[in-house]
Design an enzyme around this catalytic site. Structure first.
Site, PDB file in Angstrom:
ATOM      1  N   ALA A 199       0.751  -1.464   0.061  1.00  0.00           N
ATOM      2  CA  ALA A 199       0.154   0.170  -0.118  1.00  0.00           C
ATOM      3  C   ALA A 199       0.529   1.052   0.090  1.00  0.00           C
ATOM      4  CB  ALA A 199      -0.924   0.199   0.877  1.00  0.00           C
TER       5      ALA A 199
ATOM      6  N   CYS B  84       4.431  -0.012 -12.243  1.00  0.00           N
ATOM      7  CA  CYS B  84       4.868   1.490 -12.979  1.00  0.00           C
ATOM      8  C   CYS B  84       6.184   1.422 -13.974  1.00  0.00           C
ATOM      9  CB  CYS B  84       5.145   2.609 -11.218  1.00  0.00           C
ATOM     10  SG  CYS B  84       5.328   4.120 -12.418  1.00  0.00           S
TER      11      CYS B  84
END
Length: 512
Positions: free
Chosen positions: A319, A442
């Site tokens: 997270a 990413c």
């Protein structure tokens, strides 16, 4: 081949270099006796670097000496030295632009200086890079760029070094950017048949990254001809994008507070035209945040994917620092679900808790410190949705992390892809049959995206927890109607040169 690097492959650059060689030695020798001489009048010569240039220099040194990140180093320096407004914007572009284009500028400086760059002290080389960016990459008059950078050199690295800086930067200023790009491209690719080498130096990316991005384009169903545009997009300063967290604040309210305008892909995303995002009341209160539109898009698509059966318990497995968790928390509140946010690094757990502070009470079941690789064994089948925002090379966010392109190596892929496989296997074990896993990186690198997923699907079948790939195209059409699928693939790959976002990847899996 697209991009500036495709021009000027003749032998003119080599001839020019030979004609200039003798002059360089004579010019630098003369410079030793003319400390600080520039094209500016004597009364206008800078004796000391100005604060904005000084903070950019200190940022480069911190990045080099302590493995710092520019986005963490620069803002505190600006606040500490009370640099605001245009000066802060100038310092930010100078520091970030110099870091992004370091490879290009080193190639230029190597031709402008008579000594090899390996023989130039690192602090002096950073001053030269800052000067080169002002001359070739910013709207700074050449004489001012040289004069101010010489003043910075005199203040930070000494009078003797400032003479060398003056001589080299005056040569850099003798040619426009287009001519320098031809020269350094020809030097990298003298035979005119190595497009990767040319693009690597002209667009300032390590050659291994250029090759990997080309393979990723093709593997995602796009054309290799887009490579130049992709690299150029990596070198452009990204927009500051805000997220209006649904149910907490509307996009219209954020616009009224900040003047931010719709980003274009998803309704939660707004582009901030200028100013400090932390000064926006909704951001300050946690109702909105700073989040790339691509990051918002993959989170929204994950949350919109249908599950079979109940949909009340969600897990964000990795997270930190909390942007996706906060968006998931806002969505969970609207849908009567609860969120568990797991993060392995204690300092990032604190960031997650801060990001979730505005989510209504009772929605966040827990913010905890834990190794995501162990969750599947500890809580098998306990969740309806699991998001895996896996640690990765970050090759999809090079425009935001300008120093990362120079730090990452191919060796990082082995360690990271192994971790990604373990995290994804844990997520598959933690989701119940009929539930959904979202795998996000990413990075567009195939070793971190498609290959990890392929191995995870096979491993899940062997472990008796089979999964199937969910077609993300209809989900994306619902969340972002203007997004277009490419190449007939079921996963999602975003690109900065196409979508204006970071190069986020999303694969959706359903536990069978």
């Amino acid at each position: 081949m697209s991009g500036d690097g495709a021009r000027g492959r003749g032998g003119r650059a080599g001839d020019d270099a030979r004609r200039d060689a003798a002059g360089r030695q004579r010019g630098e020798a003369r410079a030793q006796g003319r400390a600080g001489r520039t094209t500016a009048a004597p009364a206008q010569r800078a004796r000391h670097g100005d604060p904005a240039r000084g903070v950019a220099y200190d940022t480069l040194r911190a990045v080099a000496d302590s493995d710092g990140y520019a986005n963490l180093v620069l803002p505190p320096l600006l606040r500490e030295r009370r640099i605001v407004g245009r000066d802060a914007a100038f310092a930010t572009e100078l520091a970030y632009g110099t870091l992004r284009l370091r490879g290009r500028y080193d190639a230029v400086l190597a031709q402008a200086a008579s000594r090899p760059l390996g023989q130039v002290d690192a602090p002096v080389l950073d001053v030269l890079r800052l000067g080169a960016h002002q001359v070739l990459g910013m709207r700074v008059a050449p004489h001012a760029a040289v004069s101010e950078t010489v003043g910075l050199a005199r203040e930070r690295v000494g009078a003797g070094a400032s003479q060398f800086v003056n001589a080299v930067l005056r040569r850099v200023a003798e040619r426009p950017l287009e001519e320098w790009l031809e020269r350094i491209g020809d030097a990298a690719d003298p035979g005119g048949d190595d497009a990767v080498a040319r693009l690597a130096v002209v667009e300032s990316h390590p050659a291994w990254v250029v090759r990997a991005l080309r393979e990723s384009l093709v593997g995602s169903g796009r054309s290799a001809d887009e490579l130049g545009a992709l690299l150029a997009a990596d070198n452009a300063a990204p927009r500051v994008t805000l997220v209006a967290r649904p149910g907490l604040v509307s996009a219209q309210e954020v616009t009224a507070q900040s003047g931010a305008q719709p980003a274009g892909l998803v309704p939660t995303a707004l582009v901030l035209g200028g100013g400090d995002p932390g000064a926006v009341p909704a951001v300050r209160d946690g109702l909105a945040g700073v989040q790339d539109e691509g990051s918002q898009l993959v989170t929204l698509a994950f949350a919109a994917t249908p599950v079979e059966g109940p949909d009340v318990r969600w897990l964000d497995l990795c997270a930190g620092p909390g942007g996706k968790a906060a968006l998931l928390g806002a969505l969970a509140a609207l849908r009567g679900a609860r969120l568990v946010a797991n993060e392995v690094q204690p300092h990032r757990v604190r960031l997650v808790a801060q990001a979730l502070r505005a989510v209504p009470a009772g929605v966040v079941e827990e913010v905890r410190t834990g190794d995501g690789r162990a969750v599947g064994a500890q809580e098998p089948g306990a969740y309806d949705r699991v998001l895996v925002d896996a640690p990765c090379t970050g090759l999809g966010a090079l425009r935001r992390r300008p120093e990362s392109r120079w730090r990452r190596t191919p060796a990082d892929l082995g360690t990271l892809s192994g971790l990604q496989r373990e995290l994804l296997a844990s997520a598959v074990a933690a989701v119940r049959p009929g539930g959904v896993v979202g795998y996000v990186t990413c990075s567009p690198h195939l070793a971190e995206t498609q290959l990890v997923v392929l191995d995870a699907v096979r491993a899940a079948a062997r472990a008796g927890t089979p999964v199937e790939v969910v077609d993300a195209v209809p989900v994306m059409a619902e969340v972002a109607p203007t997004w277009e699928a490419v190449g007939g693939r079921a996963d999602v790959q975003l690109w900065p040169h196409v979508h204006g976002t970071d190069a986020m990847h999303l694969t959706l899996l359903r536990r069978v």
